[in-house]
Design an enzyme around this catalytic site. Structure first.
Site, PDB file in Angstrom:
ATOM      1  N   LYS A 197     -18.920   5.514  -7.289  1.00 18.47           N
ATOM      2  CA  LYS A 197     -19.892   4.438  -7.050  1.00 18.47           C
ATOM      3  C   LYS A 197     -21.015   4.934  -6.141  1.00 18.47           C
ATOM      4  O   LYS A 197     -22.185   4.728  -6.413  1.00 18.47           O
ATOM      5  CB  LYS A 197     -19.160   3.246  -6.429  1.00 18.47           C
ATOM      6  CG  LYS A 197     -20.036   2.063  -6.147  1.00 18.47           C
ATOM      7  CD  LYS A 197     -19.185   0.904  -5.663  1.00 18.47           C
ATOM      8  CE  LYS A 197     -20.059  -0.185  -5.066  1.00 18.47           C
ATOM      9  NZ  LYS A 197     -19.268  -1.296  -4.540  1.00 18.47           N
ATOM     10  N   GLU A 203     -14.437  14.346  -1.898  1.00  9.30           N
ATOM     11  CA  GLU A 203     -13.440  14.861  -2.849  1.00  9.30           C
ATOM     12  C   GLU A 203     -14.056  15.025  -4.238  1.00  9.30           C
ATOM     13  O   GLU A 203     -13.887  16.050  -4.908  1.00  9.30           O
ATOM     14  CB  GLU A 203     -12.261  13.874  -2.961  1.00  9.30           C
ATOM     15  CG  GLU A 203     -11.397  13.788  -1.728  1.00  9.30           C
ATOM     16  CD  GLU A 203     -11.841  12.683  -0.769  1.00  9.30           C
ATOM     17  OE1 GLU A 203     -13.055  12.360  -0.745  1.00  9.30           O
ATOM     18  OE2 GLU A 203     -10.982  12.168  -0.042  1.00  9.30           O
ATOM     19  N   GLY A 250     -15.005  -0.883  -5.704  1.00  6.99           N
ATOM     20  CA  GLY A 250     -14.360   0.240  -6.386  1.00  6.99           C
ATOM     21  C   GLY A 250     -13.005  -0.123  -6.974  1.00  6.99           C
ATOM     22  O   GLY A 250     -12.713   0.172  -8.139  1.00  6.99           O
ATOM     23  N   ARG A 251     -12.175  -0.808  -6.198  1.00  2.89           N
ATOM     24  CA  ARG A 251     -10.813  -1.105  -6.662  1.00  2.89           C
ATOM     25  C   ARG A 251     -10.773  -2.232  -7.690  1.00  2.89           C
ATOM     26  O   ARG A 251      -9.712  -2.584  -8.191  1.00  2.89           O
ATOM     27  CB  ARG A 251      -9.911  -1.393  -5.466  1.00  2.89           C
ATOM     28  CG  ARG A 251     -10.447  -2.441  -4.503  1.00  2.89           C
ATOM     29  CD  ARG A 251      -9.698  -2.420  -3.173  1.00  2.89           C
ATOM     30  NE  ARG A 251     -10.233  -3.356  -2.201  1.00  2.89           N
ATOM     31  CZ  ARG A 251     -11.235  -3.099  -1.363  1.00  2.89           C
ATOM     32  NH1 ARG A 251     -11.813  -1.926  -1.379  1.00  2.89           N
ATOM     33  NH2 ARG A 251     -11.644  -3.997  -0.495  1.00  2.89           N
ATOM     34  N   GLU A 336      -6.041  -2.023   0.462  1.00  5.57           N
ATOM     35  CA  GLU A 336      -7.431  -1.794   0.892  1.00  5.57           C
ATOM     36  C   GLU A 336      -8.149  -3.152   1.006  1.00  5.57           C
ATOM     37  O   GLU A 336      -9.036  -3.323   1.841  1.00  5.57           O
ATOM     38  CB  GLU A 336      -8.171  -0.863  -0.084  1.00  5.57           C
ATOM     39  CG  GLU A 336      -9.348  -0.151   0.570  1.00  5.57           C
ATOM     40  CD  GLU A 336      -9.946   0.978  -0.262  1.00  5.57           C
ATOM     41  OE1 GLU A 336     -10.640   0.690  -1.253  1.00  5.57           O
ATOM     42  OE2 GLU A 336      -9.737   2.162   0.086  1.00  5.57           O
ATOM     43  N   HIS A 367      18.403   4.651  -8.285  1.00  5.06           N
ATOM     44  CA  HIS A 367      19.179   5.806  -7.841  1.00  5.06           C
ATOM     45  C   HIS A 367      18.517   6.499  -6.668  1.00  5.06           C
ATOM     46  O   HIS A 367      18.870   7.629  -6.333  1.00  5.06           O
ATOM     47  CB  HIS A 367      19.379   6.770  -9.014  1.00  5.06           C
ATOM     48  CG  HIS A 367      20.076   6.107 -10.166  1.00  5.06           C
ATOM     49  ND1 HIS A 367      21.450   6.042 -10.264  1.00  5.06           N
ATOM     50  CD2 HIS A 367      19.587   5.420 -11.230  1.00  5.06           C
ATOM     51  CE1 HIS A 367      21.782   5.370 -11.370  1.00  5.06           C
ATOM     52  NE2 HIS A 367      20.661   4.972 -11.957  1.00  5.06           N
ATOM     53  N   LYS A 476     -12.999   9.712   7.349  1.00  8.54           N
ATOM     54  CA  LYS A 476     -14.000  10.482   6.591  1.00  8.54           C
ATOM     55  C   LYS A 476     -14.977  11.167   7.542  1.00  8.54           C
ATOM     56  O   LYS A 476     -15.291  12.344   7.377  1.00  8.54           O
ATOM     57  CB  LYS A 476     -14.797   9.551   5.659  1.00  8.54           C
ATOM     58  CG  LYS A 476     -14.040   9.013   4.475  1.00  8.54           C
ATOM     59  CD  LYS A 476     -15.011   8.238   3.573  1.00  8.54           C
ATOM     60  CE  LYS A 476     -14.290   7.384   2.559  1.00  8.54           C
ATOM     61  NZ  LYS A 476     -15.170   6.502   1.808  1.00  8.54           N
TER      62      LYS A 476
HETATM   63  O1  F6P Z   1     -11.186   5.012  -0.139  1.00  9.08           O
HETATM   64  C1  F6P Z   1     -12.425   4.471   0.131  1.00  9.08           C
HETATM   65  C2  F6P Z   1     -13.276   4.311  -1.079  1.00  9.08           C
HETATM   66  O2  F6P Z   1     -14.518   3.892  -0.624  1.00  9.08           O
HETATM   67  C3  F6P Z   1     -12.705   3.328  -2.116  1.00  9.08           C
HETATM   68  O3  F6P Z   1     -12.909   2.009  -1.807  1.00  9.08           O
HETATM   69  C4  F6P Z   1     -13.390   3.800  -3.350  1.00  9.08           C
HETATM   70  O4  F6P Z   1     -12.801   3.287  -4.500  1.00  9.08           O
HETATM   71  C5  F6P Z   1     -13.236   5.294  -3.194  1.00  9.08           C
HETATM   72  O5  F6P Z   1     -13.447   5.517  -1.812  1.00  9.08           O
HETATM   73  C6  F6P Z   1     -14.169   6.128  -4.015  1.00  9.08           C
HETATM   74  O6  F6P Z   1     -15.504   5.843  -3.739  1.00  9.08           O
HETATM   75  P1  F6P Z   1     -16.658   6.272  -4.729  1.00  9.08           P
HETATM   76  O7  F6P Z   1     -16.448   5.574  -6.013  1.00  9.08           O
HETATM   77  O8  F6P Z   1     -17.922   5.860  -4.051  1.00  9.08           O
HETATM   78  O9  F6P Z   1     -16.568   7.759  -4.898  1.00  9.08           O
END
Ligand code: F6P
Length: 510
Positions: A197, A203, A250-251, A336, A367, A476
């Protein structure tokens, strides 16, 4: 919009009911109420939900529904679908419903729905043009909400033999993840989508760099983002970028172009069915009266277990291998969203908020940790999910799976006395059982949307914001400050423990 102090009295009433019921186990609640097993049930489309094994009786349920009224669940749903700023700390709407439903004439909702429809058309077109290439594999690079939802749906619904595209997911910044995903893929036949987003997530950008270098070209690099400028600066032009918007969290975003990996893996018709299932749930939770409203009932049950009974953890146990990633998706969705300690106005919360959500797939979990759930000192309420019609021919295995599902929920509730304390089960462990007719895209959409609405309604009873996540920012920031030190560059590390750990990590005698 702020939580009213009047709700405090409702939570006190719930606790009074819990005290009244302290010595009335689930087994007795069921035995004393002949029609409970048939009445504490709701069906919405392909989903059947059974609440008879929760630790409330009809009077306590009345008090719960009174809380739902007082918290104005109906008004809250209307505010959501109309695009009001239900995310006030970021000054935004949360219009995930507009991605799949047309339930509002409010200008913000109509505009969002139109944008979503246009994005779907572009998505269809992009998939068609990819079909005319030699590409067989697509790597979806994203994390959190840009990964977990699509990963769940693809894993749950992928056909036994792959369709036109095989879809792979890459999220962790650990280089081993990239190594493993790329092993066995052919760069000439692989495309990659950077799903982010913000297009600023460390990452995703680092994994994107690895994959771009591995591909050796960027013609098959696509993006899904709300930040077109950043994607373009990174090297993905607008014509290969699908949109995201600040009005989708995002979620809550798998229904948008973030779901491109789903449409690639399952086909566009399946993606549309997924949206249709979610839309059905949206309409239900928006329109059904409180007592027949599955979103409300699920949310109120969660509030009962957390605030009246004080349980600090909630399990989700999927008796269907295809749903094994559901706990991971729900962990982000629920924790979250609801992991907050202040009301919307910034004052400290007066009720405990989110419990720890966790889980796994039955029968494997029986188990591993089910011993603790049956005989440990802490009670973990469970959402159990089973799918009645299997998608495989192994009938006896499916019967065994269901025998275990029914046995576990019964053992949770009823326990079993014994003269030998080691062999005694206290029971009285609450659970909700969901039965899904068949794991179609439509049912999957309805199930995930149900949890989204339950989360939002819980947030309204607690008076917290379900749509921000400032808690993830500090880590972060610290991580980006530590990167230079890990490169061996001069860095100002104030914390003595972190400094000592860096010294150990960077020791050059290894
Ligand atoms: O973990 C934090 C967060 O901001 C989430 O809410 C989001 O889904 C994820 O990082 C990834 O963010 P982006 O889509 O901006 O890469």
């Amino acid at each position: 919009m702020d939580r009213t102090p009047a709700l405090d009295a409702h939570f006190e009433t719930l606790r009074a009911h819990a005290a009244r019921l302290r010595d009335t186990p689930i087994k007795r609640l069921v035995a004393d109420d002949a029609s409970r097993a048939n009445d504490f049930v709701l069906r919405v489309g392909p989903l059947y939900a059974h609440f008879a094994r929760q630790r409330y009786d009809r009077a306590a349920l009345d008090a719960l529904f009174a809380l739902g009224e007082a918290a104005d669940f109906a008004g809250a749903m209307r505010a959501l679908v109309d695009g009001e700023h239900v995310n006030p700390t970021e000054g935004r709407a949360a219009l995930h419903t507009a991605l799949r439903s047309h339930l509002s004439q409010a200008p913000a909702a109509v505009a969002a729905h139109d944008e979503a429809t246009a994005a779907l058309a572009r998505m269809r077109h992009l998939i068609e043009s990819l079909q005319d290439t030699p590409v067989t594999d697509v790597v979806s690079i994203g994390i959190g909400g840009s990964d977990l939802g699509p990963r769940l749906v693809v894993d749950a619904l992928k056909p036994p033999s792959p369709g036109r595209f095989r879809v792979h997911f890459l999220s962790n910044v650990d280089g081993a993840a990239a190594q493993r995903v790329l092993a066995g893929l052919d760069p000439k036949r692989t495309a990659a989508i950077l799903v982010s987003k913000t297009f600023g997530t460390q990452e995703t950008l680092l994994n994107g760099e690895i994959v771009r270098e591995w591909l050796g070209h960027d013609t098959h690099l696509l993006a899904v983002t709300s930040n077109l400028a950043r994607a373009a600066a990174w090297g993905i032009p607008e014509e290969r970028t699908l949109p995201m918007w600040d009005w989708v969290g995002g979620r809550y975003s798998l229904w948008s172009a973030v779901g491109l990996p789903i449409a690639l893996a399952l086909g566009m018709p399946a993606f549309e069915q997924l949206l249709a299932g979610a839309a059905e749930m949206d309409a239900h939770v928006l329109q059904a009266p409180l007592r027949e409203n599955l979103g409300a009932w699920h949310a109120l049950t969660a509030l009962w277990n957390r605030n009246a009974l004080g349980f600090a953890s909630q399990g989700v146990f999927t008796y269907d291998e295809r749903l094994k990633l559901l706990p991971a998706h729900l962990q982000q969705l629920v924790m979250e969203s609801l992991g907050k300690s202040v009301h919307l106005d910034g004052t400290p919360v007066t009720e405990s908020t989110v419990p720890v959500w966790w889980g796994g797939a039955g029968t494997d979990v029986q188990h591993s940790f089910f011993q603790a759930l049956h005989q440990g000192t802490d009670i973990v309420p469970g959402d159990f999910v089973g799918v009645v019609l299997p998608d495989h021919p192994h009938r006896e295995s499916h019967r065994a799976l269901f025998a275990n599902l029914l046995a576990q929920t019964e053992a949770f509730a009823n326990g079993q006395g014994s003269d030998d304390p080691h062999r005694s089960y206290a029971g009285n462990r609450p659970s909700t059982l969901f039965l899904v007719d068949s794991l179609t895209p439509r049912a999957m959409g309805a199930l995930v949307a149900l949890y989204e609405h339950s989360v939002y309604l819980q947030s309204r009873a607690w008076g917290i914001n379900a749509f921000d996540q400032f808690g993830v920012e500090l880590g972060k920031q610290l991580a980006s400050g530590l990167l230079p030190a890990l490169r061996g560059q001069a860095a100002d590390i104030a914390d003595p423990v972190t400094r000592a750990l860096l010294d150990e990590i960077l020791r050059d005698d290894r």
